[in-house]
Design an enzyme around this catalytic site. Structure first.
Site, mmCIF file in Angstrom:
data_model
loop_
_atom_site.group_PDB
_atom_site.id
_atom_site.type_symbol
_atom_site.label_atom_id
_atom_site.label_comp_id
_atom_site.label_asym_id
_atom_site.label_seq_id
_atom_site.Cartn_x
_atom_site.Cartn_y
_atom_site.Cartn_z
ATOM 1 N N ASP A 199 0.816 -1.226 0.000
ATOM 2 C CA ASP A 199 0.000 0.000 0.000
ATOM 3 C C ASP A 199 0.842 1.265 0.000
ATOM 4 O O ASP A 199 2.065 1.213 0.180
ATOM 5 C CB ASP A 199 -0.979 -0.015 1.188
ATOM 6 C CG ASP A 199 -0.319 -0.419 2.504
ATOM 7 O OD1 ASP A 199 0.917 -0.446 2.574
ATOM 8 O OD2 ASP A 199 -1.052 -0.700 3.466
ATOM 9 N N HIS A 242 -7.421 -4.691 9.813
ATOM 10 C CA HIS A 242 -7.078 -4.437 8.410
ATOM 11 C C HIS A 242 -5.772 -5.101 8.013
ATOM 12 O O HIS A 242 -4.868 -5.260 8.827
ATOM 13 C CB HIS A 242 -7.115 -2.942 8.058
ATOM 14 C CG HIS A 242 -6.036 -2.079 8.634
ATOM 15 N ND1 HIS A 242 -6.303 -0.956 9.378
ATOM 16 C CD2 HIS A 242 -4.690 -2.126 8.544
ATOM 17 C CE1 HIS A 242 -5.160 -0.371 9.719
ATOM 18 N NE2 HIS A 242 -4.176 -1.058 9.227
ATOM 19 N N GLU A 292 -9.754 -1.904 5.056
ATOM 20 C CA GLU A 292 -10.472 -1.653 6.297
ATOM 21 C C GLU A 292 -11.697 -2.577 6.398
ATOM 22 O O GLU A 292 -12.124 -3.159 5.404
ATOM 23 C CB GLU A 292 -10.938 -0.190 6.327
ATOM 24 C CG GLU A 292 -9.801 0.836 6.271
ATOM 25 C CD GLU A 292 -9.107 1.038 7.629
ATOM 26 O OE1 GLU A 292 -9.140 0.126 8.473
ATOM 27 O OE2 GLU A 292 -8.530 2.134 7.814
HETATM 28 C C1 GLP Z 1 -0.672 0.275 8.606
HETATM 29 C C2 GLP Z 1 -0.321 -0.514 7.344
HETATM 30 C C3 GLP Z 1 -0.525 -1.990 7.542
HETATM 31 C C4 GLP Z 1 0.112 -2.431 8.838
HETATM 32 C C5 GLP Z 1 -0.584 -1.738 9.992
HETATM 33 C C6 GLP Z 1 -0.023 -2.133 11.349
HETATM 34 O O1 GLP Z 1 -1.968 0.748 8.635
HETATM 35 N N1 GLP Z 1 -1.032 -0.082 6.184
HETATM 36 O O2 GLP Z 1 0.018 -2.688 6.441
HETATM 37 O O3 GLP Z 1 0.015 -3.807 8.981
HETATM 38 O O4 GLP Z 1 -0.426 -0.347 9.837
HETATM 39 O O5 GLP Z 1 1.100 -1.364 11.657
HETATM 40 P P1 GLP Z 1 2.102 -1.672 12.820
HETATM 41 O O6 GLP Z 1 2.958 -2.796 12.320
HETATM 42 O O7 GLP Z 1 2.920 -0.410 12.974
HETATM 43 O O8 GLP Z 1 1.316 -2.028 14.010
#
Ligand code: GLP
Length: 237
Positions: A66, A134, A139
């Site tokens: 993304d 997500h 979402e």
């Molecule tokens: C973001 C990304 C996701 C990721 C999520 C969790 O929203 N788009 O791909 O998995 O955050 O992030 P973190 O690993 O910092 O908890």
């Protein structure tokens, strides 16, 4: 789903071993990468292994999950910048073989699934999980047959991600993300979840009903998913 519960450090090592195994069999594999704080340990491990000559990414192609709409790759909160600085500049991959959806040219982003297909499809997709379930930026409510598309970010997701920006007003309101179907098309999937804040959603992902309310629950239908959890993220299993 294969569930592995271990320390953060061992998770990085074990997941890295999956990359070593794959690339020893298929040096030109197609890898799907993720951003967020969760994969940082794995990325450091892959960089160290590459440095030590134990793995090479020179024939690999990558596709990231993304990107924020409106941020170009030089913006320090863009996912392109994140990947360049945390992984791509530290391994031997030719940068032109790395792909992150364009957050600026949405017509190019619309071709992302075709680009993945032309490259042969994703062999190994890495995922984190949002506290709302997500994957990528899919979402709750995202259709299971979705391919790469533009999403409006939920307020909660913007708040959670605001920690990386100067203020919440700087967090983009939209993102481009691979769809649920794009992710499910990967041959193998690794999902890593760390910390207490993920415990509840991890439990719903693994034991709950398969529902678009928890996008990650659809992974129950995938034939080859390895879920790596630290003891905090696994606390409610
Ligand atoms: C973001 C990304 C996701 C990721 C999520 C969790 O929203 N788009 O791909 O998995 O955050 O992030 P973190 O690993 O910092 O908890």
């Amino acid at each position: 789903m294969k569930i592995i519960i271990d320390t953060e450090e061992n998770i990085a090592k074990k997941a890295a071993q999956q990359y070593i195994d794959l690339l020893s069999k298929k040096p030109d594999a197609v890898l799907g990468y993720a951003t967020g704080s969760t994969p940082l340990g794995l990325y450091a491990e892959l960089a160290a292994l590459c440095d030590a000559g134990k793995i090479s990414f020179k024939d690999v192609t990558t596709f990231n999950l993304d990107e924020y709409v409106g941020l170009d790759g030089t913006h320090d909160q863009s996912y392109r910048y994140f990947m360049n600085t945390n992984l791509f500049e530290k391994i031997d991959i030719p940068i032109e073989k790395t792909h992150v959806p364009s957050g600026l040219d949405l017509d190019i982003a619309a071709e992302y699934d075709k680009d993945i297909e032309k490259a042969g499809g994703i062999d190994l997709q890495l995922l984190g999980i949002g506290v709302d379930g997500h994957i990528g930026f899919n979402e709750p409510g995202t259709p299971l047959d979705s391919i790469t598309h533009v999403v409006d970010l939920l307020e909660n997701t913007r708040e959670v991600n605001a920690r990386f920006f100067a203020s919440i007003d700087d967090v983009p309101t939209q993102a481009v993300t691979m769809g649920v179907k794009t992710v499910m098309n990967a041959r193998d999937i690794i999902l890593i979840a760390l910390g207490k804040s993920k415990a509840e959603i991890v439990e719903r992902m693994i034991n709950g009903p398969i529902t678009t309310d928890v996008p990650a629950s659809v992974l129950q239908l995938h034939p080859s998913v390895t879920v790596y959890l630290d003891s905090d993220a696994a606390a409610l299993l």
